[in-house]
Design an enzyme around this catalytic site. Sequence first.
Site, PDB file in Angstrom:
ATOM      1  N   ARG A 166       0.266  -0.251  -5.199  1.00 30.47           N
ATOM      2  CA  ARG A 166      -0.310  -1.054  -4.128  1.00 30.47           C
ATOM      3  C   ARG A 166      -1.829  -1.023  -4.265  1.00 30.47           C
ATOM      4  NH1 ARG A 166       4.529  -0.811  -3.915  1.00 30.47           N
ATOM      5  NH2 ARG A 166       5.924  -0.825  -2.094  1.00 30.47           N
ATOM      6  N   GLU A 223      -4.691 -10.431  -3.121  1.00 38.01           N
ATOM      7  CA  GLU A 223      -4.194 -11.155  -4.283  1.00 38.01           C
ATOM      8  C   GLU A 223      -3.797 -12.572  -3.861  1.00 38.01           C
ATOM      9  OE1 GLU A 223      -0.950  -8.957  -5.938  1.00 38.01           O
ATOM     10  OE2 GLU A 223      -2.136  -7.169  -6.356  1.00 38.01           O
ATOM     11  N   HIS A 228      -0.814  -8.362 -11.497  1.00 40.97           N
ATOM     12  CA  HIS A 228       0.397  -7.936 -10.782  1.00 40.97           C
ATOM     13  C   HIS A 228       1.650  -8.295 -11.582  1.00 40.97           C
ATOM     14  CE1 HIS A 228       1.990  -6.990  -6.491  1.00 40.97           C
ATOM     15  NE2 HIS A 228       2.807  -6.513  -7.428  1.00 40.97           N
TER      16      HIS A 228
END
Length: 533
Positions: free
Chosen positions: A231, A260, A278
Site C-alpha cells: 500500500r 494513483e 501497481h
Amino acid sequence: MTRVLVAEKIGASGIDLLRRHFDVDTAFDADGFDLEARIGDYDGLLIRSATQVTADLIGRATNLKAIGRAGVGVDNVDVPAATKRGIVVANAPESNVVTAAEHTMALLLALARNVPQAHAALVQGKWERSKWSGVELDGKTLGILGFGRIGQLVAQRARAFGMRILAYDPFVSAERYKELGVAKAEDSDAIYAEADFITLHLPKTPETEGWLDAEALAKCKDGVRVLNVARGPLIVDADLEAALDSGKVGGAALDVFRSEPVTEHPLFGRDNVIVTPHLGASTAEATDRAGFQAAEQVVAALTGGAVTTAVNVPAIKAEDLEVLGPYVPLCTALGRLAVTLVAGSSVDRVEVELLGRIADRDTRPLGTATLLGVLQGHTEEDVNVVNAPAVAEERGIQVVESRNSSARDFENLVRVTVRSGDRAERVVGTTFGRRNRRHLLEAWGQRFDVQLEEHLAIFRYEDRPGMIGRIGTAFGEAGVNIVSAAVGRRDDLADGAPHEAVMVVTTDAAVPRDVVAGMVASDGFQDGHAITL
C-alpha cells in the site's frame, strides 16, 4: 434458463465455466450496453473493479441472486444493500497472492542488481559495468513487515536465494514461523536493526499509515534497501526521499503510491529508485484466475453449492441466528479487547468459551466473530465472516471453542482468551436488556460491569486514593467526555503487597493515544490502552 451477465472482460476460462451452466451475456463487447436498464433480466452478475454496483442499481436488479467480483476488494459493491436484498456477494481473495509475491521478488532482484538502470543506460549507448555493479542476495537478511499470505510466499522464495528471513507480524503464531524456517522478530525495531532489505506487506489502517517514516528509517542499517508492493500510504514519501539523499537508504523499489494513477513524483527519475505502475496483481494468470474463481462462486450461489468466498452469507439456520445475533458484535468486541490486552509478539491461540443457552445453538458465527475482532485491521488480507477461519489457519493461529449449557450468575456468558507464548489474557462479557447491550464483566483479571461503547480506555494501576480522579482530570484536560466508568480490584493479595485495580472508561469519542501514554508513564499506573470497537 438462468441468465448471467459478465459486465467486464475476464479470462475465457471463467466465461466458459459460466456457459456450461447458464445463459451468459457479455456486456464488455456489446456497444452501448445499458446496464441500468437491463440488470433486471439477470440472476447473476460478474464484475471486476470498474462496474459500480450501487444501491440504486441493486434496486433495479429484481431477479439478481449473486454478484461475483473477479478480484479481492468489493469496494465497488454496496454490500449492505445486496445483503438486504438477499444477494450473495463473493470475491476471489486468493487470485493475486502468487502474482504479488513474484513481483516482490522481481523488484528485489532488480533492486539488488540495478537491472532497470543498467538496461536504460545500455539502450542509450552507455556501457557502464562498474557504475551498476550490485550486491548478492545470498547471505543477506530480508526483513518482512507483515507476514500474511503474500509475506509468507515471499519468504519461501527468498530462502531459495540463500537469504536469511526475519519477519514481524504479531498476528501470526510462533509455530508458523518455525514451520517456514523464518526468524520471528519481537518488534519492528528488530527488523530495522538487522535487515539489509525491507519489504512491506502490511494492511493499510490508521495504525499502519506512515509506518516507515523518518523515525523508523533512522533505526535501519546504513544502506538498507526498501520495497513496497503493498500500500502506498505505508511509507512517508518525504522521509524516504531524505533518507535516500543522505545515503541512509541505499535504494527503493516501489509498486504502489499514496495516490494513483501518478506519473509525476519526487522519487521518479532517481538512479537509486525503481518504480512500476501497481503491477503487483497484474499478470495474465492472475486475471484469468480471478475470473475463474469468481465464476465458480456465482455457479455455486445459483446452483445451491457452497459459496466459500462470500462476504455476506451467514452459514447458519435462521432460528439459530435469531438467538445468536446479539452475541456476534459482543464476540467481535471481546476478541479485539483480548488481543489488545495480551500485547504479545504473536497470537498463538484463541479460546472461545460459550456458556448458557447460546451453547445449544450452532455457534460457529460466534467463533468467527471473535476471530474478526482479533484479526480485523491487522492483516494484509481483508478479513470477513467467510475467510476469517482460513486466515487464522494459514497464520498458524489455533482456535478452540468450548460450550457449556449452564452459566453461573448470568443467562449467557462469553469468555475469550488470547494466548501469546506464555502470556494469556481473558475477557468476559454478556448482553443485557431488550436492546441486547454489550457489557464487559472481566478484564485483566478483575471483575466489574460496564456497558461497552464504541470508544473506551482501560487502565491497570495500584489501588490507592486519587487514581480515579487523575484519570478524570487527564481526560477533562484533553477534552474527552466520559460516558461511564467501572472499577474492579483485587483484595486477595498477600499482606504488604500493593493492591491492584483495573478501570474501564467509555467515552463519546476516541481517546488520544498520547493521553493514555501520559497516564501510563505517571506514578502508580502499570498499563493502559485506548480501543475503538
